[in-house]
Design an enzyme around this catalytic site. Structure first.
Site, mmCIF file in Angstrom:
data_model
loop_
_atom_site.group_PDB
_atom_site.id
_atom_site.type_symbol
_atom_site.label_atom_id
_atom_site.label_comp_id
_atom_site.label_asym_id
_atom_site.label_seq_id
_atom_site.Cartn_x
_atom_site.Cartn_y
_atom_site.Cartn_z
ATOM 1 N N LYS A 61 40.908 25.931 32.367
ATOM 2 C CA LYS A 61 40.618 24.514 32.615
ATOM 3 C C LYS A 61 41.777 23.753 33.244
ATOM 4 O O LYS A 61 41.575 22.700 33.855
ATOM 5 C CB LYS A 61 40.217 23.848 31.296
ATOM 6 C CG LYS A 61 38.822 24.201 30.872
ATOM 7 C CD LYS A 61 38.681 24.328 29.381
ATOM 8 C CE LYS A 61 39.031 25.714 28.927
ATOM 9 N NZ LYS A 61 38.715 26.029 27.546
ATOM 10 N N GLU B 15 32.426 27.943 36.754
ATOM 11 C CA GLU B 15 31.362 27.748 35.763
ATOM 12 C C GLU B 15 31.881 27.841 34.328
ATOM 13 O O GLU B 15 31.460 27.097 33.442
ATOM 14 C CB GLU B 15 30.245 28.776 35.982
ATOM 15 C CG GLU B 15 29.034 28.574 35.107
ATOM 16 C CD GLU B 15 28.411 27.187 35.273
ATOM 17 O OE1 GLU B 15 27.843 26.920 36.333
ATOM 18 O OE2 GLU B 15 28.502 26.369 34.329
ATOM 19 N N VAL C 244 33.393 24.867 31.526
ATOM 20 C CA VAL C 244 32.625 23.992 30.624
ATOM 21 C C VAL C 244 31.450 24.789 30.055
ATOM 22 O O VAL C 244 30.668 25.373 30.806
ATOM 23 C CB VAL C 244 32.080 22.745 31.370
ATOM 24 C CG1 VAL C 244 31.265 21.863 30.423
ATOM 25 C CG2 VAL C 244 33.211 21.933 31.986
ATOM 26 N N GLY D 189 37.223 34.724 18.836
ATOM 27 C CA GLY D 189 37.486 34.556 20.271
ATOM 28 C C GLY D 189 37.037 33.222 20.816
ATOM 29 O O GLY D 189 36.868 33.063 22.027
ATOM 30 N N GLU E 160 41.304 28.422 21.847
ATOM 31 C CA GLU E 160 42.295 28.620 22.912
ATOM 32 C C GLU E 160 43.487 29.405 22.351
ATOM 33 O O GLU E 160 43.683 29.449 21.125
ATOM 34 C CB GLU E 160 42.804 27.255 23.398
ATOM 35 C CG GLU E 160 41.747 26.390 24.039
ATOM 36 C CD GLU E 160 41.147 27.025 25.284
ATOM 37 O OE1 GLU E 160 41.875 27.274 26.243
ATOM 38 O OE2 GLU E 160 39.932 27.274 25.282
ATOM 39 N N ASP F 7 40.948 20.004 24.788
ATOM 40 C CA ASP F 7 40.047 20.900 25.525
ATOM 41 C C ASP F 7 38.770 20.149 25.929
ATOM 42 O O ASP F 7 38.341 20.209 27.092
ATOM 43 C CB ASP F 7 39.706 22.114 24.634
ATOM 44 C CG ASP F 7 38.716 23.044 25.293
ATOM 45 O OD1 ASP F 7 39.129 23.850 26.140
ATOM 46 O OD2 ASP F 7 37.511 22.949 24.971
ATOM 47 N N LYS G 63 37.305 18.907 29.702
ATOM 48 C CA LYS G 63 35.934 19.136 30.175
ATOM 49 C C LYS G 63 35.291 17.819 30.631
ATOM 50 O O LYS G 63 34.551 17.792 31.619
ATOM 51 C CB LYS G 63 35.114 19.823 29.080
ATOM 52 C CG LYS G 63 35.588 21.269 28.858
ATOM 53 C CD LYS G 63 35.069 21.868 27.578
ATOM 54 C CE LYS G 63 35.547 23.306 27.411
ATOM 55 N NZ LYS G 63 35.346 23.827 26.063
ATOM 56 N N GLY H 42 33.244 32.113 23.609
ATOM 57 C CA GLY H 42 32.952 33.492 23.191
ATOM 58 C C GLY H 42 33.296 34.466 24.299
ATOM 59 O O GLY H 42 33.358 34.098 25.465
#
Ligand code: HSE
Length: 344
Positions: free
Chosen positions: A128, A152, A155, A209, A212, A223, A227, A324
């Site tokens: 990001k 893609e 976000v 997972g 961050e 985060d 976005k 994920g």
């Protein structure tokens, strides 16, 4: 058959998810789309760096990583390249930039992306930092070099929020975007409502997972704010920076706050929002108590949701995974499919 050679920078959760998808779905991708994906280099600061112009075996990458914890003993014609050497020398057509996110400078990903674009390579990134901080500049560079940038996965992981907005909804006039944009915090809030302590829930989110590399970005709302910046700039023609977003995270929310809310039929949710106003915009990320009937109340775990309010269609809501390994790895596949479609 069009073959795309991929150089992967950063081999954490997303890189491994992508590699697993490539190992399992290459046949489907070739049958349905006429593309073949070949990983020609993997470069990770801690796990090692290997390259093979003829392609690395994705199954070997994953099994070595499982067995040894890194790729330092994996056999390959080239080992030890740093990120820039990998970008310059691997012969890849697409840089898959998955290094850790830094929302202050965008580095080192920003330099990787610029180098790749300057070399005439396409880029797909789930990172990001460069997108929230420098997208217009990167986009212009990509146009000049006649290559494409896929974002893609920045976000809602592989849930196609960017593609839906950019390809389909922009012309309907997007006036407001609101939703749950961070999987880690939604997961933590949900776990806490079942009695789990904050620290334990955060540890689980890391193990799964979702979080961050530095989870401060998740729990303090940075985060989600990144976005909001990405969505506002890309889909609402704004020029937001992170400083424009009023931001508060979830680290101050206690188990008591959560049960007090539950006692009156409410749920805490971290909600990101950007809206056009007569004087410009309002944009924020903050925890809000929503009632049982609120559409976002039912969004549980790592699931995210986004509502685009538009002039022509009213509200359109998209619900799907927000983080994920496989889910974000799949976002890279979506980027590659777009690159392939637009290049034809
Ligand atoms: N850490 C992020 C999240 C990953 O939890 O939503 C996806 O951007």
């Amino acid at each position: 058959m069009k073959k795309y050679k991929l150089a992967i920078i950063g081999f954490g959760n997303v890189g491994q998810g992508l590699t697993k998808i490539i190992s399992e779905k290459n046949e489907l991708l070739s049958n349905k789309f006429g593309i073949e994906l070949s990983i020609v280099a993997v470069c990770d600061l801690y796990k090692g760096s290997i390259a093979n112009a003829n392609g690395l075996d994705p199954e070997v990458l994953l099994s070595d990583l499982k067995e040894y914890g890194d790729l330092k003993s994996t056999t390959a014609p080239v080992t030890g390249w740093n990120a820039i050497e990998t970008i310059n020398n691997s012969g890849a057509d697409i840089l898959i930039e998955l290094a850790f996110t830094d929302l202050e400078t965008g580095e080192p990903a920003l330099s990787h992306v610029k180098q790749a674009l300057n070399n005439g390579m396409h880029v797909s990134m789930t990172n990001k930092g460069p997108v929230a901080l420098h997208f217009p500049e990167l986009y212009k560079l990509a146009l000049r070099k006649n290559v494409q940038i896929g974002i893609e996965g920045t976000v809602m992981s592989g849930t196609p929020s960017i593609n839906l907005g950019k390809e389909m909804l922009i012309a309907a006039g997007i006036t407001k975007i609101q939703g749950i944009l961070n999987g880690t915090t939604n997961y933590i809030l949900g776990e806490m409502s079942s009695g789990t302590d904050y620290d334990v829930a955060l540890k689980q989110a890391k193990a799964l997972g979702y979080a961050e590399a530095d989870p401060t970005g998740d729990v303090e709302g940075y985060d989600a704010a990144a976005k909001v910046v990405i969505l506002g700039n890309l889909l609402m023609d704004l020029s937001l920076t992170l400083d424009d977003i009023e931001r508060e995270g979830i680290s101050q929310i206690t188990n008591d706050d959560i049960s007090n809310a539950a006692n009156v039929g409410k749920h805490w949710k971290l909600i990101g929002s950007v809206q056009k106003t007569d004087s410009g915009f309002v944009a924020s990320v903050k925890p809000e108590m929503v009632s049982q009937e609120h559409p976002l109340a039912s969004i549980k775990g790592v699931t995210n949701a986004i509502t685009y309010s538009t002039e022509l269609l009213g509200d359109i809501t998209l619900i799907g995974p927000g983080a994920g390994r496989l889910e974000t790895g799949y976002a890279v596949i979506e980027d590659i499919l777009s690159i392939h479609k637009n290049a034809r």
